[in-house]
Design a protein around this motif. Structure first.
Motif, PDB file in Angstrom:
ATOM      1  N   GLY A  72      27.176  62.830  14.139  1.00 49.70           N
ATOM      2  CA  GLY A  72      27.962  63.019  15.359  1.00 49.70           C
ATOM      3  C   GLY A  72      27.117  63.339  16.569  1.00 49.70           C
ATOM      4  O   GLY A  72      27.569  63.196  17.706  1.00 49.70           O
ATOM      5  N   GLY A  73      25.881  63.837  16.367  1.00 45.51           N
ATOM      6  CA  GLY A  73      24.924  63.996  17.448  1.00 45.51           C
ATOM      7  C   GLY A  73      25.166  65.145  18.401  1.00 45.51           C
ATOM      8  O   GLY A  73      24.755  65.083  19.566  1.00 45.51           O
ATOM      9  N   LEU A  74      25.800  66.243  17.956  1.00 44.17           N
ATOM     10  CA  LEU A  74      25.966  67.394  18.846  1.00 44.17           C
ATOM     11  C   LEU A  74      24.601  67.984  19.182  1.00 44.17           C
ATOM     12  O   LEU A  74      23.769  68.188  18.299  1.00 44.17           O
ATOM     13  N   ARG A  96      22.752  71.176  21.569  1.00 46.06           N
ATOM     14  CA  ARG A  96      22.949  72.397  22.353  1.00 46.06           C
ATOM     15  C   ARG A  96      21.712  73.258  22.196  1.00 46.06           C
ATOM     16  O   ARG A  96      20.901  73.055  21.291  1.00 46.06           O
ATOM     17  N   TYR A 122      22.491  60.170  26.062  1.00 44.78           N
ATOM     18  CA  TYR A 122      22.887  61.574  26.185  1.00 44.78           C
ATOM     19  C   TYR A 122      24.077  61.722  27.120  1.00 44.78           C
ATOM     20  O   TYR A 122      24.071  61.211  28.243  1.00 44.78           O
ATOM     21  N   SER A 140      29.328  72.358  25.663  1.00 46.34           N
ATOM     22  CA  SER A 140      29.384  72.716  24.247  1.00 46.34           C
ATOM     23  C   SER A 140      30.017  74.091  24.107  1.00 46.34           C
ATOM     24  O   SER A 140      29.817  74.966  24.959  1.00 46.34           O
ATOM     25  N   HIS A 162      26.308  65.605  23.657  1.00 46.69           N
ATOM     26  CA  HIS A 162      26.044  64.863  22.427  1.00 46.69           C
ATOM     27  C   HIS A 162      25.198  63.633  22.727  1.00 46.69           C
ATOM     28  O   HIS A 162      25.119  63.156  23.865  1.00 46.69           O
ATOM     29  N   PRO A 201      32.597  69.151  23.095  1.00 49.31           N
ATOM     30  CA  PRO A 201      31.966  69.312  21.782  1.00 49.31           C
ATOM     31  C   PRO A 201      31.985  70.783  21.356  1.00 49.31           C
ATOM     32  O   PRO A 201      31.678  71.673  22.148  1.00 49.31           O
ATOM     33  N   ARG A 233      33.909  66.458  18.646  1.00 49.33           N
ATOM     34  CA  ARG A 233      33.528  66.044  20.000  1.00 49.33           C
ATOM     35  C   ARG A 233      34.371  64.841  20.399  1.00 49.33           C
ATOM     36  O   ARG A 233      34.868  64.091  19.541  1.00 49.33           O
ATOM     37  N   SER A 280      35.279  61.103  21.418  1.00 47.29           N
ATOM     38  CA  SER A 280      34.730  59.825  20.967  1.00 47.29           C
ATOM     39  C   SER A 280      35.458  58.710  21.693  1.00 47.29           C
ATOM     40  O   SER A 280      36.655  58.506  21.475  1.00 47.29           O
ATOM     41  N   LYS A 305      19.946  67.654  16.340  1.00 47.26           N
ATOM     42  CA  LYS A 305      19.707  68.495  17.523  1.00 47.26           C
ATOM     43  C   LYS A 305      18.353  69.180  17.475  1.00 47.26           C
ATOM     44  O   LYS A 305      17.896  69.729  18.481  1.00 47.26           O
TER      45      LYS A 305
END
Length: 363
Positions: A45-47, A49, A80, A85, A147, A238, A249, A251, A335
């Motif tokens: 999901g690519g969160l 922070r 990006y 977040s 994300h 997110p 998050r 989408s 991350k």
């Protein structure tokens, strides 16, 4: 020097790319394995922070985000999206890691959070679309977070690695080992010597080490599953909610990615059957916390394995003098990947000066 990286997920690709950028005259080979196999990078999901409740993960998370935000090239490569977040803590706030100037510092006051972050409680969370958190819970809200697409970042780094002269080999490594002063890998029954080999094969790492008769650093596989829903109503930024386990998050234009942690361990790497209980748990948590949101339909379910270690961090670990692993995490290693790959490359190239000269500049 001849070095090889085994595994072309985000971690392995970034490590190979760092090594080639820092040592352009070295021969760097990246073994991708089966390109048709599902992997955690494509599913992530690519969160991203800066805040992490684990102090050991806080610095690489903050470093990775700082490098990403400082580089227009990396922001483009990673697609990006800076939309903020939210991290809801279940534990008392006193146990949160302290920060100073965006970096964790022992003894710093709790209020010194990552840049652009603030502590909020239930009322402020409700304004973000997150409801009903326990009274003792508190959240860290970051504006400078969001994300990425780990898959796109991997593809772009792979392209640049090739452009710099790196070799990409679409073959499965059958065994690895050490012979005298060099590492040796076996591919299609043939032996290939290298000065150094790094296994970054994610969930395939335990099987490769077992076939090679090597004891790894406690690498285990675990299910990661999430769903993409078409939704109506208010979508939160997110977020991670420790009180229910729910994370998600936005989408696309009308979708929301949602999931909960799994406790399905030691599974075979590759595609997994969908866990219906995980879907039910996710939807139950969403009804509890996202009360301004309606789940219209489940668009897609993704279920894959990822690699975990006891340290729950993406880091380099020695198997011998010429062999290392570079794997592990908590299901959210994307991350940490930029900072972790930079640190690993610096160690393999014998010095932080090399790392400083290559990892903080535009690709």
């Amino acid at each position: 020097m001849r070095r090889c990286v085994i595994g072309a997920g985000l971690a392995g690709t970034l490590l190979a790319w760092r090594l080639k950028a820092a040592a352009p005259r070295d021969e760097i080979c990246l073994y991708t394995g089966d390109p048709a196999a599902a992997d955690a990078t494509a599913a992530s999901g690519g969160l991203v922070r800066a805040y992490e409740p684990d102090p050991a993960a806080a610095r690489p998370a903050a470093d990775s985000l700082a490098e990403l935000r400082a580089s227009a090239v990396l922001r483009d490569w990673a697609d990006y999206r800076e939309i903020g977040s939210v991290y809801v803590r279940a534990a008392p706030v006193e146990s949160a890691p302290p920060y100073a100037h965006g970096m964790p510092v022992e003894g710093a006051p709790l209020e010194s959070l990552p840049p652009g972050a603030e502590l909020v409680t239930g009322t402020a969370l409700a304004r973000l679309g997150i409801h009903g958190v326990p009274r003792e819970a508190i959240a860290v809200v970051e504006r400078r977070a969001g994300h990425i697409s780990p898959h796109r970042l991997r593809l772009m780094a792979l392209e640049d690695f090739r452009r710099r002269g790196g070799e990409v080999v679409a073959r499965v490594v059958e065994r690895i080992g050490e012979h005298g002063d060099h590492a040796e890998i076996v591919v299609d029954g043939r032996r290939h010597p290298f000065d150094l080999a790094v296994v970054a094969a994610g969930p395939w790492t335990p099987a490769l080490l077992s076939r090679s008769g090597l004891a790894g650093p406690g690498v285990r596989t675990k299910r990661i599953q999430y769903q993409i829903y078409e939704v109506s109503g208010r979508r939160p930024p997110p977020f991670v909610d420790e009180t229910t386990g729910l994370y998600g998050r936005p989408s696309g234009r009308h979708g929301l990615l949602l999931g909960v942690p799994s406790e399905d361990w030691d599974l075979d790497a590759g595609a997994l059957p969908v866990s219906l209980s995980a879907c039910r748990d996710t939807e139950g948590a969403a009804r509890l916390r996202l009360r301004e949101l309606r789940l219209l339909r489940r668009v897609r379910t993704t279920a894959v394995c990822d690699a975990y270690t006891d340290a729950r961090l993406l880091r380099l670990a020695p198997l011998g003098r010429c062999l290392h692993t570079f794997t592990g995490g908590s299901g959210g290693a994307a991350k940490l990947a930029l900072a972790a790959s930079g640190e690993a490359a610096g160690r393999l190239l014998a010095g932080p000066l090399t790392l400083a000269a290559t990892s903080r500049t535009e690709p």
